[in-house]
Design a protein around this motif. Structure first.
Motif, PDB file in Angstrom:
ATOM      1  N   MET A  27     -15.722  11.716 -68.074  1.00  0.00           N
ATOM      2  CA  MET A  27     -15.895  11.519 -69.944  1.00  0.00           C
ATOM      3  C   MET A  27     -15.941  10.543 -70.275  1.00  0.00           C
ATOM      4  O   MET A  27     -15.346   9.858 -70.244  1.00  0.00           O
ATOM      5  CB  MET A  27     -13.781  11.858 -69.259  1.00  0.00           C
ATOM      6  N   VAL A  28     -16.157  10.766 -71.979  1.00  0.00           N
ATOM      7  CA  VAL A  28     -16.538  10.419 -72.602  1.00  0.00           C
ATOM      8  C   VAL A  28     -15.275  11.209 -73.977  1.00  0.00           C
ATOM      9  O   VAL A  28     -15.614  11.610 -74.263  1.00  0.00           O
ATOM     10  CB  VAL A  28     -17.702   9.866 -72.769  1.00  0.00           C
ATOM     11  N   TRP A  29     -15.900  10.167 -74.790  1.00  0.00           N
ATOM     12  CA  TRP A  29     -14.932  10.614 -76.218  1.00  0.00           C
ATOM     13  C   TRP A  29     -16.086   9.520 -77.197  1.00  0.00           C
ATOM     14  O   TRP A  29     -16.348   9.001 -76.988  1.00  0.00           O
ATOM     15  CB  TRP A  29     -13.297   9.820 -76.735  1.00  0.00           C
ATOM     16  N   GLY A  30     -16.308  10.317 -78.029  1.00  0.00           N
ATOM     17  CA  GLY A  30     -17.423   9.821 -78.955  1.00  0.00           C
ATOM     18  C   GLY A  30     -17.289  10.090 -80.732  1.00  0.00           C
ATOM     19  O   GLY A  30     -16.716  11.362 -80.897  1.00  0.00           O
ATOM     20  N   CYS A  31     -17.742   9.634 -81.978  1.00  0.00           N
ATOM     21  CA  CYS A  31     -17.988  10.558 -82.937  1.00  0.00           C
ATOM     22  C   CYS A  31     -19.083  10.066 -83.670  1.00  0.00           C
ATOM     23  O   CYS A  31     -19.679   9.054 -83.374  1.00  0.00           O
ATOM     24  CB  CYS A  31     -16.156   9.752 -83.688  1.00  0.00           C
ATOM     25  N   PHE A  32     -18.753  10.859 -85.021  1.00  0.00           N
ATOM     26  CA  PHE A  32     -20.403  11.195 -85.354  1.00  0.00           C
ATOM     27  C   PHE A  32     -20.204  11.151 -86.497  1.00  0.00           C
ATOM     28  O   PHE A  32     -18.785  11.989 -87.422  1.00  0.00           O
ATOM     29  CB  PHE A  32     -21.687  11.908 -85.400  1.00  0.00           C
ATOM     30  N   ALA A  33     -20.994  11.402 -87.978  1.00  0.00           N
ATOM     31  CA  ALA A  33     -20.627  11.699 -89.614  1.00  0.00           C
ATOM     32  C   ALA A  33     -22.109  11.682 -89.890  1.00  0.00           C
ATOM     33  O   ALA A  33     -23.374  12.273 -88.818  1.00  0.00           O
ATOM     34  CB  ALA A  33     -19.731  10.393 -90.101  1.00  0.00           C
ATOM     35  N   ALA A  34     -22.244  12.218 -90.866  1.00  0.00           N
ATOM     36  CA  ALA A  34     -23.330  13.225 -91.539  1.00  0.00           C
ATOM     37  C   ALA A  34     -24.682  11.413 -91.486  1.00  0.00           C
ATOM     38  O   ALA A  34     -25.265  11.347 -91.237  1.00  0.00           O
ATOM     39  CB  ALA A  34     -23.351  13.043 -93.064  1.00  0.00           C
ATOM     40  N   SER A  35     -23.607  10.038 -91.241  1.00  0.00           N
ATOM     41  CA  SER A  35     -24.771   9.093 -91.296  1.00  0.00           C
ATOM     42  C   SER A  35     -24.678   8.737 -90.371  1.00  0.00           C
ATOM     43  O   SER A  35     -25.601   7.595 -90.073  1.00  0.00           O
ATOM     44  CB  SER A  35     -24.205   7.792 -92.299  1.00  0.00           C
ATOM     45  N   GLY A  36     -24.538   9.109 -89.543  1.00  0.00           N
ATOM     46  CA  GLY A  36     -25.263   8.826 -87.619  1.00  0.00           C
ATOM     47  C   GLY A  36     -24.017   8.899 -86.737  1.00  0.00           C
ATOM     48  O   GLY A  36     -22.810   8.987 -87.501  1.00  0.00           O
ATOM     49  N   PRO A  37     -24.112   8.700 -85.442  1.00  0.00           N
ATOM     50  CA  PRO A  37     -23.247   8.504 -84.533  1.00  0.00           C
ATOM     51  C   PRO A  37     -22.395   6.652 -84.577  1.00  0.00           C
ATOM     52  O   PRO A  37     -23.098   6.516 -84.903  1.00  0.00           O
ATOM     53  CB  PRO A  37     -24.450   8.294 -82.624  1.00  0.00           C
ATOM     54  N   GLY A  38     -21.343   7.661 -84.382  1.00  0.00           N
ATOM     55  CA  GLY A  38     -20.277   6.134 -84.452  1.00  0.00           C
ATOM     56  C   GLY A  38     -20.318   5.963 -82.251  1.00  0.00           C
ATOM     57  O   GLY A  38     -21.494   6.108 -82.096  1.00  0.00           O
ATOM     58  N   ARG A  39     -19.162   4.931 -82.105  1.00  0.00           N
ATOM     59  CA  ARG A  39     -18.553   4.396 -80.710  1.00  0.00           C
ATOM     60  C   ARG A  39     -18.742   5.269 -79.641  1.00  0.00           C
ATOM     61  O   ARG A  39     -18.103   6.729 -79.979  1.00  0.00           O
ATOM     62  CB  ARG A  39     -17.991   3.980 -80.900  1.00  0.00           C
ATOM     63  N   LEU A  40     -19.033   5.166 -78.820  1.00  0.00           N
ATOM     64  CA  LEU A  40     -18.815   6.001 -77.650  1.00  0.00           C
ATOM     65  C   LEU A  40     -18.341   5.013 -76.412  1.00  0.00           C
ATOM     66  O   LEU A  40     -17.893   4.110 -76.138  1.00  0.00           O
ATOM     67  CB  LEU A  40     -19.939   6.569 -76.924  1.00  0.00           C
ATOM     68  N   ALA A  41     -16.691   5.779 -76.475  1.00  0.00           N
ATOM     69  CA  ALA A  41     -15.971   5.916 -75.319  1.00  0.00           C
ATOM     70  C   ALA A  41     -16.216   6.278 -73.614  1.00  0.00           C
ATOM     71  O   ALA A  41     -15.659   7.250 -74.032  1.00  0.00           O
ATOM     72  CB  ALA A  41     -14.187   4.805 -75.479  1.00  0.00           C
ATOM     73  N   VAL A  42     -15.980   5.457 -72.405  1.00  0.00           N
ATOM     74  CA  VAL A  42     -15.719   6.325 -71.180  1.00  0.00           C
ATOM     75  C   VAL A  42     -14.366   5.866 -70.837  1.00  0.00           C
ATOM     76  O   VAL A  42     -13.742   5.050 -71.840  1.00  0.00           O
ATOM     77  CB  VAL A  42     -16.565   4.764 -70.841  1.00  0.00           C
ATOM     78  N   ILE A  43     -14.347   6.894 -70.841  1.00  0.00           N
ATOM     79  CA  ILE A  43     -12.182   7.260 -70.090  1.00  0.00           C
ATOM     80  C   ILE A  43     -12.735   7.419 -68.990  1.00  0.00           C
ATOM     81  O   ILE A  43     -13.144   7.794 -67.769  1.00  0.00           O
ATOM     82  CB  ILE A  43     -11.750   8.656 -70.408  1.00  0.00           C
ATOM     83  N   ASN A  44     -11.417   6.209 -68.397  1.00  0.00           N
ATOM     84  CA  ASN A  44     -11.293   6.255 -66.971  1.00  0.00           C
ATOM     85  C   ASN A  44      -9.843   6.783 -66.919  1.00  0.00           C
ATOM     86  O   ASN A  44      -9.280   6.243 -67.206  1.00  0.00           O
ATOM     87  CB  ASN A  44     -11.157   4.449 -67.320  1.00  0.00           C
ATOM     88  N   GLY A  45      -9.837   7.627 -65.271  1.00  0.00           N
ATOM     89  CA  GLY A  45      -8.954   8.015 -65.101  1.00  0.00           C
ATOM     90  C   GLY A  45      -8.393   9.163 -65.859  1.00  0.00           C
ATOM     91  O   GLY A  45      -8.945   9.778 -66.534  1.00  0.00           O
ATOM     92  N   THR A  46      -6.923   9.687 -66.026  1.00  0.00           N
ATOM     93  CA  THR A  46      -6.804  11.051 -66.780  1.00  0.00           C
ATOM     94  C   THR A  46      -6.762  10.063 -67.727  1.00  0.00           C
ATOM     95  O   THR A  46      -5.740  10.060 -68.821  1.00  0.00           O
ATOM     96  CB  THR A  46      -4.995  11.765 -66.060  1.00  0.00           C
ATOM     97  N   MET A  47      -7.190  11.337 -68.868  1.00  0.00           N
ATOM     98  CA  MET A  47      -6.541  11.605 -70.440  1.00  0.00           C
ATOM     99  C   MET A  47      -5.480  12.221 -70.845  1.00  0.00           C
ATOM    100  O   MET A  47      -5.223  13.248 -70.628  1.00  0.00           O
ATOM    101  CB  MET A  47      -7.611  11.943 -70.647  1.00  0.00           C
TER     102      MET A  47
END
Length: 108
Positions: A27-47
């Protein structure tokens, strides 16, 4: 290499062999904008709300800075209960993060 497999008498079909594993997920969390991709966070365990708040705290503002977004950026998220919990709503207000109301919520 493909292997011939008999499907019907006198009929051959080539298939690509596959290897099945025991499964699993990431499971990962990520973000993006028109200017490109942001950070990507790996989620360990239960969200849960606490984990989501930590992810926002560690990744949203740095992504905004890295993407060189203007002060008018808006956070959009879906209506997952973790995203709309009281603690997250209060945290977003406290940290002055403007959110866009999710369309599915508007239509109901």
């Amino acid at each position: 290499k493909t292997l011939p497999v008999l499907c019907k008498p006198n009929t051959k079909k080539n298939i690509i062999p596959t290897v099945k594993y025991g499964g699993g997920s990431v499971m990962v969390w990520g973000c993006f904008a028109a200017s490109g991709p942001g950070r990507l966070a790996v989620i360990n365990g239960t969200m849960n709300s606490a984990v989501y708040q930590k992810i926002l705290k560690e990744n949203v503002r740095p992504s905004v800075c890295e993407l060189k977004l203007k002060r008018t950026w808006v956070l959009q998220q879906d209506n997952d209960p973790k995203h709309t919990s009281k603690s997250i709503t209060e945290w977003l207000k406290k940290n002055k993060m403007k959110t866009l109301e999710f369309l599915a919520k508007v239509l109901t």
